[in-house]
Write a protein that holds these residues in place. Structure first.
Motif, short mmCIF file in Angstrom:
data_model
loop_
_atom_site.label_atom_id
_atom_site.label_comp_id
_atom_site.label_asym_id
_atom_site.label_seq_id
_atom_site.Cartn_x
_atom_site.Cartn_y
_atom_site.Cartn_z
N ASP A 101 -11.46 -6.55 9.82
CA ASP A 101 -10.49 -5.63 10.60
C ASP A 101 -10.25 -4.36 9.93
O ASP A 101 -9.29 -4.44 8.90
N GLU A 103 -8.78 -1.73 10.72
CA GLU A 103 -7.39 -1.11 11.19
C GLU A 103 -6.46 -1.60 10.42
O GLU A 103 -5.77 -0.91 9.72
N ALA A 104 -6.28 -2.84 10.39
CA ALA A 104 -5.33 -3.69 9.51
C ALA A 104 -5.58 -3.45 8.14
O ALA A 104 -4.46 -3.39 7.41
N GLU A 105 -6.75 -3.47 7.45
CA GLU A 105 -6.83 -2.86 6.06
C GLU A 105 -6.41 -1.66 5.83
O GLU A 105 -6.08 -1.27 4.74
N TYR A 106 -6.63 -0.56 6.88
CA TYR A 106 -6.32 0.60 6.40
C TYR A 106 -4.75 1.01 6.45
O TYR A 106 -4.04 1.31 5.46
N LYS A 107 -4.08 0.15 7.10
CA LYS A 107 -2.63 0.18 7.36
C LYS A 107 -1.92 -0.64 6.22
O LYS A 107 -1.09 0.06 5.43
N GLU A 108 -2.84 -1.50 5.52
CA GLU A 108 -2.18 -2.33 4.28
C GLU A 108 -2.48 -1.44 3.09
O GLU A 108 -1.35 -1.30 2.23
N ARG A 110 -2.58 2.08 3.09
CA ARG A 110 -1.73 3.14 3.19
C ARG A 110 -0.25 2.79 2.81
O ARG A 110 0.33 3.79 2.21
N GLU A 111 0.27 1.72 3.48
CA GLU A 111 1.56 1.26 3.06
C GLU A 111 1.67 0.74 1.56
O GLU A 111 2.59 1.52 0.84
#
Length: 119
Positions: A101, A103-108, A110-111
């Motif tokens: 996933d 998208e979830a990896e990118y959000k994690e 980025r945060e």
């Protein structure tokens, strides 16, 4: 042969390269042929000695060991198996990418980067 080599010495470089290529190709083909015959042979069966129960003489018996494979068949089967293994590996890699996933990896990520740099 000496005359030819002396004459070859006087010829242009492309003639010399052509002679060297043909000579090395011929020797390589000869060595491959000897290797193939020594490795795979021309015998279609294995000869074994069988003891006859009634006499002490040994009688030769030809035992068929199955279908023999030529050197070229062996190489082609090896290449086919290698390509099949590569195809299977690429299939597993492709299915592995489908399971990620992004998208979830990118959000994690980025945060986490924002937490590190204090924004």
């Amino acid at each position: 042969m000496r005359r030819y080599l002396a004459e070859l010495y006087k010829k242009p470089d492309h003639h010399k390269r052509q002679f060297a290529f043909l000579t090395s190709s011929t020797l390589t083909l000869f060595i491959f042929g000897v290797w193939a015959l020594a490795t795979f042979g021309t015998n279609t069966g294995t000869i074994a000695k069988v003891e006859d129960g009634k006499s002490s003489k040994s009688a030769p018996l030809v035992v068929r060991a199955g279908k023999e494979v030529s050197p070229f068949q062996s190489v082609s089967m090896s290449l086919a198996a290698s390509f099949q293994a590569l195809k299977n590996s690429l299939g597993e890699l492709k299915s592995g990418f489908r399971n990620i996933d992004l998208e979830a990896e990118y959000k994690e990520m980025r945060e986490g980067a924002l937490d590190i740099y204090g924004q």
